[in-house]
Scaffold this motif. Structure first.
Motif, short mmCIF file in Angstrom:
data_model
loop_
_atom_site.label_atom_id
_atom_site.label_comp_id
_atom_site.label_asym_id
_atom_site.label_seq_id
_atom_site.Cartn_x
_atom_site.Cartn_y
_atom_site.Cartn_z
N THR A 3 35.05 2.63 -5.59
CA THR A 3 34.61 3.49 -6.69
C THR A 3 35.55 4.69 -6.82
O THR A 3 36.45 4.89 -6.01
N ARG A 4 35.31 5.52 -7.85
CA ARG A 4 36.31 6.47 -8.34
C ARG A 4 36.64 7.63 -7.40
O ARG A 4 37.58 8.38 -7.67
N ARG A 25 36.03 1.90 -11.27
CA ARG A 25 36.50 1.43 -9.97
C ARG A 25 37.97 1.00 -10.05
O ARG A 25 38.52 0.77 -11.13
N THR A 51 40.39 -2.09 -8.38
CA THR A 51 40.32 -3.37 -7.67
C THR A 51 41.71 -3.77 -7.21
O THR A 51 42.72 -3.42 -7.84
N ASP A 70 30.56 7.15 -2.24
CA ASP A 70 31.32 6.07 -2.87
C ASP A 70 30.94 4.73 -2.25
O ASP A 70 30.03 4.65 -1.42
#
Length: 406
Positions: free
Chosen positions: A82-83, A108, A110, A142
């Motif tokens: 996640t960010r 997000r 990947t 996160d």
């Protein structure tokens, strides 16, 4: 490793709804159809991560195992963060992609890594070098997730174009049994040592009795961290707004609902990002002058250990009534709304909701009721006067005192 564009909007939303149990069932589907030599890939090797600090990094020691009876000739491992996190050096046999939030899915990064080698039944593998993740300044709560499969997961066409890593390619190598997972998908939380300062901003209203004025208040996450709203769970905060006494709400802000004499307002995920904000715009009618009238905007009372600054959790909404007008006693606002009030509503261009259906919703004061009562009194007085006049005439004429048609 080709990753052709493909819209995963429906499938990803379905996976989120199914949860881990659904993913396990989907992964086991080939064996259920009688394929006795199907591989059964599972992934593991990571545990919840707690206490990392912004600016630091950590490794993801992934394990891949085949619990089926047939070999997998090639496998793909997908990492997602996640960010508040990002990948450090990415091997050249992996493609990274940034995916913005959509369909209840969090923003997000990947990394899809292709391993062009057989994964034999009963053998546990790990990567030669673990993928490294860095902790960003905005990290707080996160998540890291891993997925393994025999098919190329393809790119998400809601995201940026995939980019190949620049670090040396890595392979899967055998390791001693232990730490392998039980499913083709796993996700763990990552908690960082950080804070997020939630704060609210009040308003200063001014107008004369009978006028409608806008009331605009705000919620802001001043950071430095973002706060992830987990899928299917409530936000960590709501905003409680109490209009000043002597006013009634004629338009309600979006994401807000009446609850007694207060309004409880939610927010979108972007407002919980660092620097994010949510604005709530109401339209208030000034019904009467009330001495020292003051409302408030405040954060709800859920525990928020990441927000140690409580001084900006509440702010005043002041009202300056100009010109003439009656003065009432100090008290609460006269909106009279409740959370279960019926009636229709519509959203306007200014982000407010127009109440409709009942007096309680519209916030109407007692003026319409008073007018109706006054009309009834006038009508009653006129009727009484007519009766008295007719009765006097009948008595003078020697007729019966009964009056027909009254």
């Amino acid at each position: 490793m080709p990753m052709p564009p493909h819209n995963r909007r429906v499938s990803r939303a379905a996976f989120a709804a199914l949860g881990a149990a659904g993913l396990i069932a989907l992964a086991a589907a080939p064996a259920a159809f009688g394929d006795e030599t199907a591989p059964g890939l599972v992934i593991g090797g990571i545990e919840p991560i707690d206490g990392v600090k912004p600016g630091s990094s950590f490794d993801l020691p992934v394990t891949v195992a085949n619990k089926g009876t047939g070999a997998a000739e090639k496998v793909w491992v997908t990492y997602a963060v996640t960010r508040g996190l990002d990948f450090d050096e990415v091997p050249s046999n992996c493609l990274t992609q940034h995916i913005p939030p959509y369909d209840e899915m969090q923003e997000r990064w990947t990394a899809v890594c292709a391993f062009d080698q057989a994964v034999e039944p009963g053998v546990v593998y790990t990567t030669e070098t673990p993928l490294r993740v860095k902790v960003l300044d905005r990290a707080l709560y996160d998540e890291v997730s891993l997925r393994v499969g025999e098919g190329d997961p393809v790119a998400d066409d809601n995201g940026s174009p995939p980019v190949a890593g620049t670090a040396p390619a890595v392979k899967l190598v055998e390791k001693q049994p232990g730490g392998e997972g039980t499913a083709p998908y796993v996700a763990v939380p990552v908690t960082s040592v950080n804070t997020a300062d939630y704060q609210v901003t009040g308003a200063a209203l001014k107008g004369s009795v009978g006028k409608t004025v806008p009331m605009k208040v705000e919620f802001t996450n001043a950071g430095p961290a973002w706060v992830m709203a987990k899928y299917g769970e409530r936000s960590s905060v709501s905003v409680v707004i109490t209009p000043p006494a002597g006013t009634s709400v004629v338009k309600t802000a979006s994401f807000c609902r009446a609850k007694g004499e207060t309004y409880h307002c939610g927010m979108r995920q972007p407002a919980l990002n660092e620097g994010g904000r949510e604005t709530y715009t109401f339209q208030l009618k000034i019904d009467k002058r009330v001495a020292r009238s003051k409302g408030s905007v405040a954060l709800s009372t859920e525990a928020r250990p990441f927000d140690p600054n409580k001084d900006n959790d509440k702010a005043d909404i002041t009202l300056d009534v100009t010109g003439g007008g009656s003065t009432g006693s100090t008290g609460s606002s006269t909106n009279g709304s409740t959370g279960s009030t019926g009636g229709s509503s519509s959203t306007g261009d200014d982000g407010t909701t127009t109440n409709g259906g009942t007096l309680a919703e519209t916030g109407s004061s007692t003026l319409p009721i008073t007018g109706a009562a006054a009309a009834a009194l006038v009508t009653g007085a006129g009727t009484l006067l007519i009766v008295r006049r007719r009765r006097a005439q009948s008595l003078r004429g020697g007729q019966s005192s009964s009056v027909s048609g009254i």
